[in-house]
Scaffold this active site. Sequence first.
Site, PDB file in Angstrom:
ATOM      1  N   LYS A  43     -39.280  92.529  27.477  1.00 57.88           N
ATOM      2  CA  LYS A  43     -40.268  93.214  28.314  1.00 57.88           C
ATOM      3  C   LYS A  43     -39.744  93.389  29.753  1.00 57.88           C
ATOM      4  O   LYS A  43     -38.763  92.747  30.159  1.00 57.88           O
ATOM      5  CB  LYS A  43     -41.579  92.423  28.299  1.00 57.88           C
ATOM      6  N   TYR A  94     -49.283  98.920  20.841  1.00 63.17           N
ATOM      7  CA  TYR A  94     -50.322  97.897  21.026  1.00 63.17           C
ATOM      8  C   TYR A  94     -51.691  98.362  20.531  1.00 63.17           C
ATOM      9  O   TYR A  94     -52.715  97.805  20.930  1.00 63.17           O
ATOM     10  CB  TYR A  94     -50.394  97.488  22.499  1.00 63.17           C
ATOM     11  N   ASN A 144     -45.006  87.415  29.668  1.00 63.66           N
ATOM     12  CA  ASN A 144     -44.441  86.468  28.691  1.00 63.66           C
ATOM     13  C   ASN A 144     -43.133  86.957  28.065  1.00 63.66           C
ATOM     14  O   ASN A 144     -42.750  86.526  26.975  1.00 63.66           O
ATOM     15  CB  ASN A 144     -45.479  86.067  27.646  1.00 63.66           C
ATOM     16  N   HIS A 148     -41.471  90.536  23.164  1.00 63.63           N
ATOM     17  CA  HIS A 148     -42.338  90.838  22.014  1.00 63.63           C
ATOM     18  C   HIS A 148     -41.557  90.622  20.725  1.00 63.63           C
ATOM     19  O   HIS A 148     -40.381  90.953  20.647  1.00 63.63           O
ATOM     20  CB  HIS A 148     -42.801  92.307  22.050  1.00 63.63           C
TER      21      HIS A 148
HETATM   22  P1  IDP Z   1     -47.906  88.114  20.877  1.00 60.75           P
HETATM   23  O1  IDP Z   1     -47.073  88.937  21.830  1.00 60.75           O
HETATM   24  O2  IDP Z   1     -47.562  86.648  20.965  1.00 60.75           O
HETATM   25  O3  IDP Z   1     -47.889  88.643  19.466  1.00 60.75           O
HETATM   26  P2  IDP Z   1     -50.622  89.200  21.074  1.00 60.75           P
HETATM   27  O4  IDP Z   1     -51.856  88.392  20.898  1.00 60.75           O
HETATM   28  O5  IDP Z   1     -50.250  90.154  19.979  1.00 60.75           O
HETATM   29  O6  IDP Z   1     -49.420  88.195  21.411  1.00 60.75           O
HETATM   30  O7  IDP Z   1     -50.783  90.000  22.433  1.00 60.75           O
HETATM   31  C1  IDP Z   1     -49.863  91.023  22.759  1.00 60.75           C
HETATM   32  C2  IDP Z   1     -49.484  90.877  24.202  1.00 60.75           C
HETATM   33  O8  IDP Z   1     -50.615  91.131  25.010  1.00 60.75           O
HETATM   34  C3  IDP Z   1     -49.017  89.481  24.625  1.00 60.75           C
HETATM   35  O9  IDP Z   1     -47.655  89.233  24.357  1.00 60.75           O
HETATM   36  C4  IDP Z   1     -49.307  89.511  26.116  1.00 60.75           C
HETATM   37  O10 IDP Z   1     -48.264  90.208  26.794  1.00 60.75           O
HETATM   38  C5  IDP Z   1     -50.562  90.347  26.181  1.00 60.75           C
HETATM   39  N1  IDP Z   1     -51.763  89.504  26.203  1.00 60.75           N
HETATM   40  C6  IDP Z   1     -52.332  88.873  25.172  1.00 60.75           C
HETATM   41  N2  IDP Z   1     -53.426  88.193  25.566  1.00 60.75           N
HETATM   42  C7  IDP Z   1     -53.541  88.418  26.891  1.00 60.75           C
HETATM   43  C8  IDP Z   1     -54.475  88.001  27.878  1.00 60.75           C
HETATM   44  O11 IDP Z   1     -55.425  87.257  27.604  1.00 60.75           O
HETATM   45  N3  IDP Z   1     -54.252  88.437  29.160  1.00 60.75           N
HETATM   46  C9  IDP Z   1     -53.210  89.252  29.478  1.00 60.75           C
HETATM   47  N4  IDP Z   1     -52.308  89.671  28.573  1.00 60.75           N
HETATM   48  C10 IDP Z   1     -52.473  89.262  27.304  1.00 60.75           C
HETATM   49 MG    MG Z   2     -48.703  90.374  18.646  1.00 58.96          MG
END
Ligand code: IDP
Ligand code: MG
Length: 149
Positions: free
Chosen positions: A9, A49, A112, A115
């Site tokens: 990212k 997404y 984070n 992906h």
């Molecule tokens: P993942 O990347 O671990 O699969 P997902 O639940 O699919 O996590 O969420 C996709 C992305 O959305 C996350 O990697 C993060 O960047 C963002 N995200 C998820 N939850 C939150 C939140 O509560 N606040 C801000 N960003 C979030």
């Molecule tokens: Mg995900």
Amino acid sequence: MERTFIAIKPDAVQRGLVGQIISRFEAKGFTLVGLKMMMVSRELAEKHYDVHKERPFFNGLVDFIISSPIVAMVWEGEGVVASARKIIGATNPLTSEPGTIRGDYGISIGRNLIHGSDAIETAQREISLWFKEEELAIWEPGLTKWIVE
Ligand code: IDP
Ligand code: MG
């Protein structure tokens, strides 16, 4: 052979972590079959997404993903989808285990770093969304026989 879609990212690219992140998948023994650095269109980010489109963080997430270049990759190997998720760590870097990419380098869920596809079917969908067939290399590294029994 199993494949997964991985994206480094914008935060990780800006922080100069591309090499260290790629190294973790290489060192594990997985095979890199697709790699490109790119600016992401809003349309592609929204499609990628799509599953989160009703979530409150969706717009911020899309804005973040298109704000600066990402590195899109396809990695191949036995069990690579689930294994890559373990290498990446839990979604919230504050709770990701040390030793994982998010656990070692991150603090905030919205920054984070990386992906990874969450299931084999998701990986197939994401790979075809991000890569054309001719952008993927079909090859077997000479080292494979020293990594896979
Ligand atoms: P993942 O990347 O671990 O699969 P997902 O639940 O699919 O996590 O969420 C996709 C992305 O959305 C996350 O990697 C993060 O960047 C963002 N995200 C998820 N939850 C939150 C939140 O509560 N606040 C801000 N960003 C979030
Ligand atoms: Mg995900």
